[in-house]
Design a protein around this motif. Structure first.
Motif, short mmCIF file in Angstrom:
data_model
loop_
_atom_site.label_atom_id
_atom_site.label_comp_id
_atom_site.label_asym_id
_atom_site.label_seq_id
_atom_site.Cartn_x
_atom_site.Cartn_y
_atom_site.Cartn_z
N GLN A 388 23.90 54.05 44.73
CA GLN A 388 24.42 52.61 44.06
C GLN A 388 25.06 51.88 45.54
O GLN A 388 24.54 50.15 45.69
CB GLN A 388 25.95 52.05 43.46
CG GLN A 388 26.93 51.04 42.85
CD GLN A 388 25.82 50.19 42.31
OE1 GLN A 388 25.34 50.60 41.39
NE2 GLN A 388 25.46 49.35 42.70
N LEU A 389 25.44 52.22 46.33
CA LEU A 389 25.66 51.44 47.92
C LEU A 389 24.49 51.50 48.40
O LEU A 389 24.39 49.97 49.49
CB LEU A 389 26.22 52.83 48.83
CG LEU A 389 27.19 52.10 50.12
CD1 LEU A 389 28.31 51.10 50.11
CD2 LEU A 389 28.06 53.04 50.42
N PHE A 390 23.65 51.83 48.35
CA PHE A 390 21.47 51.55 49.37
C PHE A 390 21.56 50.11 48.54
O PHE A 390 21.40 49.70 48.81
CB PHE A 390 21.06 52.50 48.76
CG PHE A 390 19.75 53.01 48.77
CD1 PHE A 390 19.31 52.66 50.44
CD2 PHE A 390 18.32 52.40 48.54
CE1 PHE A 390 18.47 52.41 51.45
CE2 PHE A 390 17.37 52.22 48.99
CZ PHE A 390 17.50 52.09 50.43
N ILE A 391 21.36 49.88 46.45
CA ILE A 391 21.54 48.49 45.81
C ILE A 391 21.67 47.70 46.69
O ILE A 391 21.17 47.06 47.06
CB ILE A 391 21.47 49.26 44.96
CG1 ILE A 391 20.62 50.65 44.00
CG2 ILE A 391 21.14 47.82 44.03
CD1 ILE A 391 20.70 50.67 42.25
N ASP A 392 23.40 47.82 46.87
CA ASP A 392 24.70 47.11 47.24
C ASP A 392 23.67 46.19 48.34
O ASP A 392 24.21 45.03 48.62
CB ASP A 392 25.42 47.42 46.80
CG ASP A 392 26.38 47.64 45.87
OD1 ASP A 392 25.53 47.35 45.27
OD2 ASP A 392 27.12 47.89 45.83
N LYS A 393 23.48 47.25 49.43
CA LYS A 393 22.95 46.23 50.48
C LYS A 393 22.11 45.17 50.82
O LYS A 393 21.36 44.40 51.58
CB LYS A 393 22.76 47.94 51.55
CG LYS A 393 23.89 48.84 51.61
CD LYS A 393 25.62 47.73 52.03
CE LYS A 393 26.60 48.83 51.95
NZ LYS A 393 28.27 47.94 52.87
N PHE A 394 20.90 45.48 49.89
CA PHE A 394 19.91 44.69 50.11
C PHE A 394 20.15 43.31 49.67
O PHE A 394 20.53 43.40 48.14
CB PHE A 394 18.51 45.54 49.13
CG PHE A 394 17.92 46.40 50.29
CD1 PHE A 394 16.72 46.42 50.71
CD2 PHE A 394 18.32 47.57 49.49
CE1 PHE A 394 15.99 46.93 51.18
CE2 PHE A 394 17.53 48.72 50.00
CZ PHE A 394 16.64 48.55 50.75
N GLU A 395 19.41 42.44 49.91
CA GLU A 395 19.27 40.84 49.10
C GLU A 395 18.60 41.38 47.89
O GLU A 395 18.01 42.42 47.55
CB GLU A 395 18.47 39.40 50.30
CG GLU A 395 17.58 40.27 51.45
CD GLU A 395 16.06 40.37 50.39
OE1 GLU A 395 16.07 39.41 50.23
OE2 GLU A 395 15.51 41.55 50.06
N ALA A 396 18.69 40.04 47.44
CA ALA A 396 18.22 39.80 45.81
C ALA A 396 16.62 40.12 45.93
O ALA A 396 16.15 41.43 45.08
CB ALA A 396 18.11 37.86 45.66
N GLU A 397 15.17 40.08 46.87
CA GLU A 397 14.57 40.25 46.38
C GLU A 397 14.11 42.27 46.88
O GLU A 397 13.12 42.51 46.07
CB GLU A 397 13.11 39.89 47.78
CG GLU A 397 11.43 40.30 47.11
CD GLU A 397 11.20 39.28 47.82
OE1 GLU A 397 10.18 39.78 48.34
OE2 GLU A 397 11.69 37.75 48.78
N GLY A 398 15.16 42.77 47.74
CA GLY A 398 14.77 43.47 48.11
C GLY A 398 15.26 44.73 46.27
O GLY A 398 15.14 45.47 46.39
N LYS A 399 16.21 44.48 46.01
CA LYS A 399 17.65 45.30 44.69
C LYS A 399 15.81 45.16 43.55
O LYS A 399 15.46 45.18 43.23
CB LYS A 399 18.73 44.07 44.02
CG LYS A 399 19.41 44.70 45.31
CD LYS A 399 20.39 43.37 44.66
CE LYS A 399 22.50 44.64 45.01
NZ LYS A 399 21.86 42.85 46.35
N TYR A 400 15.63 43.57 43.39
CA TYR A 400 14.36 43.90 42.31
C TYR A 400 13.07 44.61 43.17
O TYR A 400 13.01 45.01 41.78
CB TYR A 400 14.03 42.06 42.71
CG TYR A 400 12.61 42.11 41.67
CD1 TYR A 400 13.21 41.80 40.15
CD2 TYR A 400 11.01 41.91 42.15
CE1 TYR A 400 11.88 41.30 39.13
CE2 TYR A 400 9.96 42.30 41.16
CZ TYR A 400 10.31 41.23 39.88
OH TYR A 400 9.51 41.14 38.30
#
Length: 594
Positions: A388-400
């Motif tokens: 979850q921490l890894f996911i939170d660190k990305f900007e929107a396109e990265g999360k996507y």
């Protein structure tokens, strides 16, 4: 008497030149000297060794007494007077014997030790070995390297104490021995550092390479698996002290921080080709010691950004998280390193381009394996929080991009449900004025929903196995239908509603009807069988979601089947609510148009 035999041999050899000593002379000297030790004539043997007239003979032959002498010393406790006498003999031999021959004799004793006596033997011989090595002129670097390599080879099979009690007891003496080995290496490290300070063009790299090999081996064992947190009641943690000394030695010999080809920022020009194959674990441990335990952190250039440090560490993290996946007995050092690196990065601070690097895709997939396969609960939970921490660190396109990847590769309904919940959270943020972005609205979102709002095997999907994913998908769809008016259609869901009904809602209806009918028939069958058997204690087997359950009574099986029906009812109720909301909104739009 043994002493007389020894004196006779020495007197005969006194009149010979060193070159004339024969193999027979060495053997007779060793037998007589050993007999003196075993028969209790250690004091007389010491006098013979200290006699100036015997110096030449002792210089050439004395090293033969090392083996019986070590056995005698280890046979007595620390406070025993006889042990002190044997130690004096050893000290005299170290002072008088040929360094080259004595070096080989000491090393042979270390090589031959095993079991519970490994640490005792090594600690006994470290000081004599250090003294002898300091006397050597030619091939000193080779000899130091050989000594350290053999010592570490002997220590490596020993189990590393992990709990507070094990560390305090230190039954095999490993904690004490490791710190003794560091003290043994210090004079040679200091020599390298001093020479490097004298000249920036220090070219005698052989000793430095050998010492760096030792540092790297120490990082892999015992430090990679050692408990390094400060423990209450232990004033000086032995492994923390050992770790600090190793880091100081490594940095003192200029193990520079440098980023090269995104593989690692640890580089030393002389060390570049030294044990590259086995260095990954050691370098990972060195990163852990710096970023988690903060040893040598002051050596880190402040110009390095947090995202750069994360990128550099991902190679180490990838290798070792994968190791956790395969073995499940690895301590969480590398999980802690990953977490520490992530905490340094601002939320939404990682660009999506980082996902072009192999490690940034592989590590979250490996975390999923730990979450779903590891039998150790705290490792599973830690992996989930880090993901979850890894996911939170990305900007929107990265999360996507990350969500698409995990939905395609996780192969686990629970994980997929978790990712779908994250998608819902991102959509919610996107629908607020302050977080407007294109990746979780419009055509990008519809493309992502194609992966979310579907049944893997259509109407024949095992709904019980995929219940977590299905419930998360229904909740997401319910949220979209409530939050996004058809007239606004910010998310684009109303454009795709016909496709969603065809690919997801209708097959889910059919699947629920088939599953409920199947399980209701099973319940009816079990009840009839129970009446026929006239006993609820009959042991039977049951297959649920394609997996054979442990043997259980008919009553227990009925409970499982009823629980499955309850899950289907829950899914059906949410499905009905979603369809009701869609129908109401569509009808409202149609009435408005009329």
């Amino acid at each position: 008497m043994a002493v007389d035999e020894l004196q006779a041999i020495i007197q005969r050899c006194q009149i010979l030149e060193e070159a004339d000593f024969k193999g027979e002379d060495y053997d007779l000297f060793q037998v007589a000297g050993q007999k003196c030790l075993e028969d209790g004539y250690a004091a007389q043997l010491l006098e013979v060794i200290q006699n100036v007239k015997n110096r030449v003979v002792i210089k050439n032959m004395g090293w033969n007494l090392i083996s019986p002498l070590v056995r005698c010393i280890l046979a007595y406790k620390q406070e025993d007077e006889k042990r002190e006498l044997y130690l004096k003999i050893l000290d005299q031999l170290v002072q008088l014997c040929n360094p080259k021959e004595l070096f080989l004799g000491l090393l042979e004793q270390i090589e031959q030790t095993s079991g519970e006596k490994v640490c005792q033997t090594i600690m006994l011989l470290l000081q004599p070995l250090q003294t002898v090595l300091l006397k050597l002129q030619n091939k000193k670097a080779y000899s130091v390297g050989l000594s350290l390599a053999m010592i570490m080879d002997q220590l490596t099979p020993l189990p590393v104490p992990y709990t507070k009690q094990q560390i305090q007891e230190d039954k095999l003496g490993l904690c004490q021995c490791c710190n003794a080995v560091v003290d043994f290496a210090k004079p040679f490290v200091n020599e390298v550092v001093k020479n490097m300070e004298k000249s920036s063009e220090y070219n005698d790299t052989e000793l430095k390479e050998e010492l760096l090999k030792f540092c790297m081996k120490s990082l892999k064992y015992p430090l990679l698996t050692a408990q390094l947190e400060q423990l209450e009641g232990i004033e000086e943690h032995p492994f923390r002290h050992f770790a600090a000394e190793i880091v100081v030695s490594a940095f003192g010999m200029k193990l520079f921080l440098h980023h090269k080809r995104r593989r690692s920022y640890w580089e030393n020009q002389e060390f570049e080709d030294v044990e590259q194959k086995n260095s990954a674990d050691s370098l990972a441990c060195l990163s852990y010691l710096m970023f988690v335990q903060h040893f040598g952190i002051n050596c880190l250039p402040v110009v390095f950004s947090s995202s750069y440090l994360l990128q550099c560490n991902m190679t180490h993290i990838e290798i070792n998280v994968l190791y956790i996946c395969k073995v499940f007995v690895f301590p969480s050092h590398l999980q802690d390193l990953f977490e520490s690196c992530l905490l340094r990065v601002e939320d939404n601070g990682l660009l999506h381009q980082y996902l072009e690097f192999r490690e940034f895709i592989n590590v979250p997939q490996d975390l999923v394996k730990v979450m779903t396969l590891c039998p150790i609960e705290h490792l599973r939970k830690k992996s989930l929080s880090i993901l979850q921490l890894f996911i939170d660190k990305f900007e929107a396109e990265g999360k996507y991009t990350l969500f698409r990847c995990l939905l395609k590769t996780s192969n686990h309904a629970g994980v997929e449900g978790y990712i779908i919940k994250n998608i819902k959270d991102q959509i919610h943020l996107s629908l607020t004025v302050t977080h407007d972005n294109v990746w979780f609205t419009g055509h990008h979102l519809i493309s992502l929903l194609d992966l979310v709002l579907l049944l893997p095997e259509g109407a024949e999907t095992d709904l019980l196995q995929y219940s977590d994913r299905i419930m998360a998908s229904l909740n997401l769809l319910r949220y979209l239908v409530i939050k996004d008016c058809e007239s606004d259609n910010q998310t684009g869901v109303w454009t795709a509603i016909a496709k969603i009904e065809k690919n997801f809602l209708k097959p889910l209806h059919v699947g629920l009807n088939m599953s409920k009918a199947h399980y209701e028939a099973e319940i009816k069958n079990k009840k009839e069988n129970r009446r026929e058997a006239d006993s609820s204690n009959t042991i039977c087997s049951l297959t649920v979601s394609g997996e054979k359950m442990p043997a259980m009574t008919t009553e227990m099986q009925l409970q499982v089947l009823h629980s499955a029906l309850f899950t289907f009812d829950l899914i059906e109720s949410v499905l009905a609510r979603v369809e009701e909301l869609i129908e109401v909104k569509v009808k409202a739009v149609m009435d408005g148009n009329i």
